[in-house]
Design a protein around this motif. Structure first.
Motif, PDB file in Angstrom:
ATOM      1  N   MET A 188     -20.710  -0.758  -2.064  1.00 28.90           N
ATOM      2  CA  MET A 188     -20.266  -1.578  -0.964  1.00 28.90           C
ATOM      3  C   MET A 188     -18.750  -1.360  -0.788  1.00 28.90           C
ATOM      4  O   MET A 188     -18.008  -1.258  -1.749  1.00 28.90           O
ATOM      5  CB  MET A 188     -20.564  -3.046  -1.259  1.00 28.90           C
ATOM      6  CG  MET A 188     -20.134  -3.944  -0.135  1.00 28.90           C
ATOM      7  SD  MET A 188     -20.430  -5.708  -0.403  1.00 28.90           S
ATOM      8  CE  MET A 188     -22.164  -5.814  -0.487  1.00 28.90           C
ATOM      9  N   ALA A 189     -18.326  -1.311   0.442  1.00 27.69           N
ATOM     10  CA  ALA A 189     -16.900  -1.102   0.753  1.00 27.69           C
ATOM     11  C   ALA A 189     -16.102  -2.354   0.405  1.00 27.69           C
ATOM     12  O   ALA A 189     -16.608  -3.482   0.503  1.00 27.69           O
ATOM     13  CB  ALA A 189     -16.744  -0.783   2.225  1.00 27.69           C
ATOM     14  N   PRO A 190     -14.840  -2.173  -0.009  1.00 29.29           N
ATOM     15  CA  PRO A 190     -14.017  -3.344  -0.320  1.00 29.29           C
ATOM     16  C   PRO A 190     -13.678  -4.126   0.949  1.00 29.29           C
ATOM     17  O   PRO A 190     -13.632  -3.576   2.044  1.00 29.29           O
ATOM     18  CB  PRO A 190     -12.754  -2.742  -0.926  1.00 29.29           C
ATOM     19  CG  PRO A 190     -12.701  -1.352  -0.399  1.00 29.29           C
ATOM     20  CD  PRO A 190     -14.134  -0.925  -0.207  1.00 29.29           C
ATOM     21  N   ILE A 191     -13.463  -5.401   0.776  1.00 32.01           N
ATOM     22  CA  ILE A 191     -13.065  -6.260   1.891  1.00 32.01           C
ATOM     23  C   ILE A 191     -11.604  -5.957   2.213  1.00 32.01           C
ATOM     24  O   ILE A 191     -10.753  -5.984   1.321  1.00 32.01           O
ATOM     25  CB  ILE A 191     -13.239  -7.749   1.540  1.00 32.01           C
ATOM     26  CG1 ILE A 191     -14.720  -8.025   1.295  1.00 32.01           C
ATOM     27  CG2 ILE A 191     -12.676  -8.638   2.645  1.00 32.01           C
ATOM     28  CD1 ILE A 191     -15.012  -9.416   0.784  1.00 32.01           C
ATOM     29  N   PRO A 192     -11.291  -5.629   3.473  1.00 37.67           N
ATOM     30  CA  PRO A 192      -9.907  -5.291   3.811  1.00 37.67           C
ATOM     31  C   PRO A 192      -8.990  -6.509   3.677  1.00 37.67           C
ATOM     32  O   PRO A 192      -9.384  -7.636   3.933  1.00 37.67           O
ATOM     33  CB  PRO A 192      -9.984  -4.818   5.254  1.00 37.67           C
ATOM     34  CG  PRO A 192     -11.255  -5.366   5.788  1.00 37.67           C
ATOM     35  CD  PRO A 192     -12.177  -5.553   4.611  1.00 37.67           C
ATOM     36  N   THR A 193      -7.778  -6.248   3.255  1.00 34.56           N
ATOM     37  CA  THR A 193      -6.772  -7.295   3.150  1.00 34.56           C
ATOM     38  C   THR A 193      -5.861  -7.202   4.361  1.00 34.56           C
ATOM     39  O   THR A 193      -5.252  -6.149   4.596  1.00 34.56           O
ATOM     40  CB  THR A 193      -5.929  -7.106   1.869  1.00 34.56           C
ATOM     41  OG1 THR A 193      -6.809  -7.092   0.758  1.00 34.56           O
ATOM     42  CG2 THR A 193      -4.896  -8.206   1.718  1.00 34.56           C
ATOM     43  N   PRO A 194      -5.781  -8.267   5.166  1.00 37.14           N
ATOM     44  CA  PRO A 194      -4.908  -8.203   6.341  1.00 37.14           C
ATOM     45  C   PRO A 194      -3.443  -8.097   5.903  1.00 37.14           C
ATOM     46  O   PRO A 194      -3.076  -8.593   4.839  1.00 37.14           O
ATOM     47  CB  PRO A 194      -5.170  -9.525   7.062  1.00 37.14           C
ATOM     48  CG  PRO A 194      -5.799 -10.409   6.068  1.00 37.14           C
ATOM     49  CD  PRO A 194      -6.444  -9.539   5.030  1.00 37.14           C
ATOM     50  N   PRO A 195      -2.634  -7.435   6.705  1.00 37.87           N
ATOM     51  CA  PRO A 195      -1.220  -7.324   6.345  1.00 37.87           C
ATOM     52  C   PRO A 195      -0.557  -8.702   6.331  1.00 37.87           C
ATOM     53  O   PRO A 195      -0.948  -9.596   7.066  1.00 37.87           O
ATOM     54  CB  PRO A 195      -0.642  -6.449   7.446  1.00 37.87           C
ATOM     55  CG  PRO A 195      -1.643  -6.443   8.544  1.00 37.87           C
ATOM     56  CD  PRO A 195      -2.964  -6.804   7.950  1.00 37.87           C
ATOM     57  N   ALA A 196       0.423  -8.843   5.477  1.00 36.72           N
ATOM     58  CA  ALA A 196       1.142 -10.118   5.366  1.00 36.72           C
ATOM     59  C   ALA A 196       2.255 -10.177   6.398  1.00 36.72           C
ATOM     60  O   ALA A 196       2.848  -9.165   6.749  1.00 36.72           O
ATOM     61  CB  ALA A 196       1.719 -10.273   3.969  1.00 36.72           C
ATOM     62  N   GLU A 197       2.503 -11.373   6.893  1.00 36.09           N
ATOM     63  CA  GLU A 197       3.624 -11.587   7.808  1.00 36.09           C
ATOM     64  C   GLU A 197       4.851 -11.997   7.014  1.00 36.09           C
ATOM     65  O   GLU A 197       4.730 -12.613   5.960  1.00 36.09           O
ATOM     66  CB  GLU A 197       3.307 -12.706   8.800  1.00 36.09           C
ATOM     67  CG  GLU A 197       2.328 -12.330   9.847  1.00 36.09           C
ATOM     68  CD  GLU A 197       2.159 -13.416  10.887  1.00 36.09           C
ATOM     69  OE1 GLU A 197       1.792 -13.069  11.997  1.00 36.09           O
ATOM     70  OE2 GLU A 197       2.383 -14.599  10.588  1.00 36.09           O
ATOM     71  N   PRO A 198       6.025 -11.689   7.535  1.00 35.97           N
ATOM     72  CA  PRO A 198       7.244 -12.179   6.893  1.00 35.97           C
ATOM     73  C   PRO A 198       7.228 -13.705   6.832  1.00 35.97           C
ATOM     74  O   PRO A 198       6.646 -14.361   7.697  1.00 35.97           O
ATOM     75  CB  PRO A 198       8.357 -11.683   7.814  1.00 35.97           C
ATOM     76  CG  PRO A 198       7.765 -10.497   8.492  1.00 35.97           C
ATOM     77  CD  PRO A 198       6.306 -10.826   8.660  1.00 35.97           C
ATOM     78  N   GLN A 199       7.849 -14.258   5.828  1.00 37.58           N
ATOM     79  CA  GLN A 199       7.823 -15.706   5.625  1.00 37.58           C
ATOM     80  C   GLN A 199       9.058 -16.413   6.181  1.00 37.58           C
ATOM     81  O   GLN A 199       9.446 -17.452   5.684  1.00 37.58           O
ATOM     82  CB  GLN A 199       7.658 -16.008   4.132  1.00 37.58           C
ATOM     83  CG  GLN A 199       6.339 -15.541   3.559  1.00 37.58           C
ATOM     84  CD  GLN A 199       5.159 -16.170   4.267  1.00 37.58           C
ATOM     85  OE1 GLN A 199       5.081 -17.381   4.408  1.00 37.58           O
ATOM     86  NE2 GLN A 199       4.228 -15.353   4.733  1.00 37.58           N
TER      87      GLN A 199
END
Length: 71
Positions: free
Chosen positions: A1-12
């Motif tokens: 099974m393919a890994p779940i993609p991690t969305p890019p983080a926004e600057p804080q």
């Protein structure tokens, strides 16, 4: 099974910190803070409302940022 993609983080940082800055200075600081896309718009511009992670929008009047928001 393919890994779940991690969305890019926004600057804080807060978009409000760019209000009152000259548009060129605000864009330079935003990119240095990690925003991948910076969009400068005139007051009342008609834009699409899709949310794009990492995008910062500036409303610019007479070369000064008057409003700033994510997406």
């Amino acid at each position: 099974m393919a890994p779940i993609p991690t969305p890019p983080a926004e600057p804080q940082d807060s978009p409000d910190r760019y209000v009152g800055l000259a548009s060129q200075d605000a864009e330079r600081e935003a990119r240095a803070s990690g925003w991948t896309t910076v969009r400068s718009l005139p007051p009342g511009a008609i834009i699409t409302m899709e949310y794009l992670v990492g995008r910062l929008n500036f409303e610019v009047q007479e070369g000064v940022v008057t409003r700033s928001w994510k997406g």
